[in-house]
Design a protein around this motif. Structure first.
Motif, mmCIF file in Angstrom:
data_model
loop_
_atom_site.group_PDB
_atom_site.id
_atom_site.type_symbol
_atom_site.label_atom_id
_atom_site.label_comp_id
_atom_site.label_asym_id
_atom_site.label_seq_id
_atom_site.Cartn_x
_atom_site.Cartn_y
_atom_site.Cartn_z
ATOM 1 N N MET A 1 -13.255 5.641 -14.084
ATOM 2 C CA MET A 1 -12.001 6.364 -13.888
ATOM 3 C C MET A 1 -10.890 5.385 -13.521
ATOM 4 S SD MET A 1 -11.301 9.602 -11.349
ATOM 5 C CE MET A 1 -9.739 10.433 -11.350
ATOM 6 N N GLU A 2 -9.752 5.507 -14.200
ATOM 7 C CA GLU A 2 -8.656 4.569 -13.979
ATOM 8 C C GLU A 2 -8.050 4.756 -12.597
ATOM 9 O OE1 GLU A 2 -4.383 3.377 -16.032
ATOM 10 O OE2 GLU A 2 -5.791 4.680 -17.079
ATOM 11 N N LYS A 3 -7.814 3.640 -11.921
ATOM 12 C CA LYS A 3 -7.255 3.673 -10.579
ATOM 13 C C LYS A 3 -5.760 3.985 -10.646
ATOM 14 C CE LYS A 3 -7.103 0.969 -6.336
ATOM 15 N NZ LYS A 3 -7.430 -0.330 -5.698
ATOM 16 N N SER A 4 -5.298 4.851 -9.725
ATOM 17 C CA SER A 4 -3.887 5.227 -9.709
ATOM 18 C C SER A 4 -3.020 4.056 -9.276
ATOM 19 C CB SER A 4 -3.663 6.399 -8.745
ATOM 20 O OG SER A 4 -4.335 7.542 -9.200
ATOM 21 N N VAL A 5 -1.843 3.986 -9.853
ATOM 22 C CA VAL A 5 -0.875 2.954 -9.483
ATOM 23 C C VAL A 5 -0.145 3.402 -8.222
ATOM 24 C CG1 VAL A 5 1.234 1.764 -10.189
ATOM 25 C CG2 VAL A 5 -0.558 2.233 -11.872
ATOM 26 N N ILE A 6 -0.019 2.492 -7.271
ATOM 27 C CA ILE A 6 0.718 2.825 -6.048
ATOM 28 C C ILE A 6 2.214 2.716 -6.345
ATOM 29 C CG2 ILE A 6 1.185 2.146 -3.652
ATOM 30 C CD1 ILE A 6 -1.678 1.145 -3.483
ATOM 31 N N LYS A 7 2.879 3.839 -6.251
ATOM 32 C CA LYS A 7 4.297 3.892 -6.592
ATOM 33 C C LYS A 7 5.194 3.550 -5.407
ATOM 34 C CE LYS A 7 3.632 7.418 -10.188
ATOM 35 N NZ LYS A 7 3.995 8.782 -10.629
ATOM 36 N N LEU A 8 4.734 3.889 -4.197
ATOM 37 C CA LEU A 8 5.592 3.712 -3.032
ATOM 38 C C LEU A 8 4.766 3.282 -1.829
ATOM 39 C CD1 LEU A 8 8.418 4.189 -1.611
ATOM 40 C CD2 LEU A 8 7.589 6.484 -1.094
ATOM 41 N N SER A 9 5.301 2.327 -1.082
ATOM 42 C CA SER A 9 4.694 1.901 0.177
ATOM 43 C C SER A 9 5.622 2.299 1.325
ATOM 44 C CB SER A 9 4.489 0.385 0.216
ATOM 45 O OG SER A 9 3.606 -0.035 -0.798
ATOM 46 N N PHE A 10 5.121 3.129 2.233
ATOM 47 C CA PHE A 10 5.837 3.398 3.475
ATOM 48 C C PHE A 10 5.513 2.267 4.452
ATOM 49 C CE2 PHE A 10 5.527 7.797 1.898
ATOM 50 C CZ PHE A 10 6.831 8.235 2.103
ATOM 51 N N ILE A 11 6.527 1.726 5.099
ATOM 52 C CA ILE A 11 6.326 0.662 6.081
ATOM 53 C C ILE A 11 6.796 1.184 7.431
ATOM 54 C CG2 ILE A 11 6.992 -1.669 6.760
ATOM 55 C CD1 ILE A 11 7.184 -2.325 3.755
ATOM 56 N N LEU A 12 5.832 1.322 8.358
ATOM 57 C CA LEU A 12 6.087 1.987 9.635
ATOM 58 C C LEU A 12 5.706 1.095 10.820
ATOM 59 C CD1 LEU A 12 5.528 4.407 7.501
ATOM 60 C CD2 LEU A 12 5.036 5.760 9.528
ATOM 61 N N PRO A 13 6.601 0.233 11.284
ATOM 62 C CA PRO A 13 6.330 -0.482 12.532
ATOM 63 C C PRO A 13 6.383 0.512 13.694
ATOM 64 C CG PRO A 13 8.094 -1.531 11.272
ATOM 65 C CD PRO A 13 7.868 -0.180 10.683
ATOM 66 N N PHE A 14 5.542 0.305 14.703
ATOM 67 C CA PHE A 14 5.633 1.231 15.841
ATOM 68 C C PHE A 14 5.458 0.514 17.163
ATOM 69 C CE2 PHE A 14 1.115 1.502 14.586
ATOM 70 C CZ PHE A 14 0.445 1.429 15.797
ATOM 71 N N TYR A 15 6.196 1.041 18.143
ATOM 72 C CA TYR A 15 6.142 0.515 19.512
ATOM 73 C C TYR A 15 6.661 1.613 20.446
ATOM 74 C CZ TYR A 15 6.883 -2.417 23.626
ATOM 75 O OH TYR A 15 6.837 -2.945 24.891
ATOM 76 N N GLY A 16 5.781 2.132 21.279
ATOM 77 C CA GLY A 16 6.182 3.102 22.288
ATOM 78 C C GLY A 16 6.685 4.424 21.737
ATOM 79 N N VAL A 17 6.035 4.942 20.685
ATOM 80 C CA VAL A 17 6.520 6.178 20.048
ATOM 81 C C VAL A 17 5.448 7.266 20.014
ATOM 82 C CG1 VAL A 17 8.339 5.151 18.643
ATOM 83 C CG2 VAL A 17 5.987 5.153 17.791
ATOM 84 N N GLU A 18 4.578 7.296 21.007
ATOM 85 C CA GLU A 18 3.481 8.264 20.966
ATOM 86 C C GLU A 18 3.987 9.717 20.917
ATOM 87 O OE1 GLU A 18 0.917 8.250 24.361
ATOM 88 O OE2 GLU A 18 2.533 7.953 25.784
ATOM 89 N N ARG A 19 5.181 9.969 21.439
ATOM 90 C CA ARG A 19 5.737 11.329 21.419
ATOM 91 C C ARG A 19 6.216 11.735 20.035
ATOM 92 N NH1 ARG A 19 10.422 11.797 25.595
ATOM 93 N NH2 ARG A 19 10.427 13.893 24.707
#
Length: 330
Positions: A1-19
């Motif tokens: 089965m052909e692997k899907s192409v990744i169209k978009l990368s979300f980039i999410l740095p995090f620091y102190g955002v548990e809320r």
């Protein structure tokens, strides 16, 4: 089965955002394309709270989530660079993890990008209550400078966040468009990106919700001497230094931003406590090149306020010296 192409990368740095990070991830996972067509890259920049545990819970349910951990706190710009280096998507979207995005919008967004081979797609911003923060004039495909010229004067400088723009990844990589470690370094990155962009488009639609009730965030936390110094003076000097790289038709607009940023800082300076004002003065004295730069580019009010620091400091030194002499003579 052909692997899907990744169209978009979300980039999410995090620091102190548990809320907030759960709401952010929920919005990313309530979308209208299969999860194997996009990836979510979370960068833990040594967050001191339970944010990572929340991310790991989502990773158990979503195989397209990657967690990268920094050994030391490198700040937001470096964390975004970490995510960009790891990204595989054709397009990238930098998200601040106390914010969230429009649900079921990815198919439409990616269709817009792919239809015209866009390098930067620029869209409007709402706050987390649905109020409009910035509405854009819709355009066809333009160069970045042409697109910014349509905006109101200086608005491109005031609102230069990477999160209301989706970038073609190869455009960023091939042009060496990395984030720096300046506080407010988004401004530099956006100016340089727009300056060389050949295929940019505005849409008068809203895909991003900017949270206005996180008062612990850098932009909304209490004003300090360090914030004034970094955001107003260090950043203004950094903008001034990149002006020679800017195309001639846009140089004037960028140059006007330098004194604007310096002069608008004075309200913040006057709101500082006496102790914070003293700290700011000490920073300026230790960085004479920046202090002289401010005096050259600031207006009369800016000069009066900052020179008054010097006068007050000299008066204080003279007073203490006289008091010490008086004590010795007794």
């Amino acid at each position: 089965m052909e692997k899907s192409v990744i169209k978009l990368s979300f980039i999410l740095p995090f620091y102190g955002v548990e809320r907030y990070i759960g709401k952010c991830l929920d919005s990313i996972y309530h979308q209208d394309i299969p999860e194997d067509e996009y990836e979510v890259i979370c960068i833990n920049d040594c967050s001191p709270d339970n944010s990572e545990q929340i991310v790991l819970q989502y990773a158990q349910e979503h195989t397209n989530l990657k967690l990268i951990k920094h050994d030391v706190n490198k700040k937001l710009g470096a964390a975004r660079n970490t995510g960009l280096k790891a990204a595989l998507g054709r397009y990238v979207w930098f998200i601040d993890t106390d914010d969230f995005i429009q649900e079921n919008s990815l198919k439409y967004i990616l269709d817009l990008c792919e239809a015209d081979d866009i390098e930067i797609l620029h869209f409007g911003i709402q706050d987390n209550y649905g109020n409009i923060i910035r509405r854009l004039v819709p355009t066809g495909v333009l160069t970045g400078i042409e697109e910014e010229a349509i905006s109101k004067k200086q608005e491109c400088i005031e609102i230069t966040f990477p999160w209301n723009r989706i970038y073609k990844r190869s455009f960023l990589i091939n042009n060496n468009l990395w984030f720096n470690d300046l506080y407010g370094g988004d401004v530099i990155h956006t100016i340089l990106s727009v300056n060389i962009c050949q295929r940019m488009k505005n849409v008068d639609e809203f895909f991003y919700f900017y949270r206005t009730d996180n008062f612990s965030s850098d932009t909304k936390s209490q004003q300090t001497a360090q914030k004034v110094f970094d955001m107003s003076y260090v950043l203004a000097q950094a903008i001034d230094r990149i002006i020679p790289q800017i195309k001639s038709q846009w140089q004037k607009d960028i140059a006007e931003c330098v004194p604007w940023r310096i002069n608008t800082s004075i309200k913040g300076v006057l709101r500082l406590t006496k102790e914070e004002q003293k700290k700011l003065w000490n920073m300026l004295q230790q960085n004479q090149s920046i202090y002289k730069f401010i005096l050259v580019n600031g207006n009369a009010k800016t000069n009066i306020v900052l020179r008054s620091f010097y006068i007050m400091r000299m008066v204080s030194i003279i007073y203490k010296s006289l008091r010490n002499i008086k004590k010795k003579l007794k």
